[in-house]
Design a protein around this motif. Structure first.
Motif, PDB file in Angstrom:
ATOM      1  N   GLY A   1       0.401  -1.657  -0.122  1.00 20.76           N
ATOM      2  CA  GLY A   1       0.168  -0.385   0.211  1.00 20.76           C
ATOM      3  C   GLY A   1       0.552   1.072  -0.212  1.00 20.76           C
ATOM      4  N   LEU A   2       0.630   2.268   0.962  1.00 22.10           N
ATOM      5  CA  LEU A   2       0.788   3.096   0.756  1.00 22.10           C
ATOM      6  C   LEU A   2       2.384   3.640   1.975  1.00 22.10           C
ATOM      7  N   ASP A   3       2.455   2.409   2.655  1.00 25.06           N
ATOM      8  CA  ASP A   3       3.728   2.356   3.694  1.00 25.06           C
ATOM      9  C   ASP A   3       4.766   1.007   3.153  1.00 25.06           C
ATOM     10  N   THR A   4       6.513   0.925   3.590  1.00 20.83           N
ATOM     11  CA  THR A   4       7.408   0.238   2.734  1.00 20.83           C
ATOM     12  C   THR A   4       7.867  -0.353   3.921  1.00 20.83           C
ATOM     13  N   LEU A   5       7.949  -1.960   3.671  1.00 23.39           N
ATOM     14  CA  LEU A   5       8.913  -2.251   4.570  1.00 23.39           C
ATOM     15  C   LEU A   5       9.726  -2.971   4.425  1.00 23.39           C
TER      16      LEU A   5
END
Length: 194
Positions: free
Chosen positions: A176-180
């Motif tokens: 989504g809009l998060d980066t892991l």
């Protein structure tokens, strides 16, 4: 460039870079600085120069549409790049007035940097060149495309700063809009939560 469909056994997810209000504020600040710089370079009179209110509104609407379409084009270019690099499908997700690329594999630092920055940098470079070689009356149309895409790189720039602080193997994945971010287990104690 390295990618894995699943996170390797010797890696563990250590951080998540979230798209939050601070990141949006930083992006807005970058955009504001770029716009002020554009006003210093050419002035805003060319953008507002029109033969009537209707023509001005149409000109501003067209300029905004071109700039927003360039942001979506950037995501589609990333989608194609991920498909070429990994051989796996990626897709562009549009929601809440934004778009992002969704893919299911973990990338190494180099692949992530190339895929994140190359499309935006290419659009920025082309639009900046066009801003200075086209007629003055078209400066702002091209310059706004540059400014929006440059400001749009703020999140990836912040992620790049976080990645630069990490040593050892690193894998990155957008959800989504998060980066892991995952690091090798022996380096996992280096994490610095943003």
């Amino acid at each position: 460039m390295v990618y894995e469909n699943k996170l390797p056994r010797d890696y563990e997810q250590t951080q998540t870079v979230k798209a939050d209000i601070k990141l949006y504020a930083a992006s807005g600040a970058v955009l504001a600085i770029a716009l002020v710089l554009g006003c210093v370079i050419k002035g805003v009179d060319q953008l507002l120069n029109a033969s009537g209110v209707f023509t001005l509104a149409l000109k501003l609407l067209l300029t905004a549409a071109i700039a927003v379409l360039s942001l979506f084009a950037q995501e589609y270019i990333k989608c194609v790049a991920i498909g070429k690099v990994t051989g796996k499908p990626a897709r562009v997700v549009r929601e809440k007035g934004t778009a992002y690329v969704e893919y299911r594999c973990w990338l190494d630092k180099r692949a992530f940097m190339i895929i994140s920055f190359a499309p935006a940098a290419a659009i920025c470079l082309i639009s900046l060149i066009l801003a200075f070689i086209l007629a003055d009356k078209l400066f702002w149309q091209a310059y706004l495309v540059f400014a929006l895409n440059f400001a749009g790189m703020t999140g990836d720039g912040y992620t790049a700063i976080v990645l630069a602080k990490l040593t050892g193997g690193v894998r990155i994945k957008n959800e989504g809009l998060d980066t892991l971010i995952a690091t090798e287990k022996q380096y996992a104690d280096q994490r610095t939560d943003p």
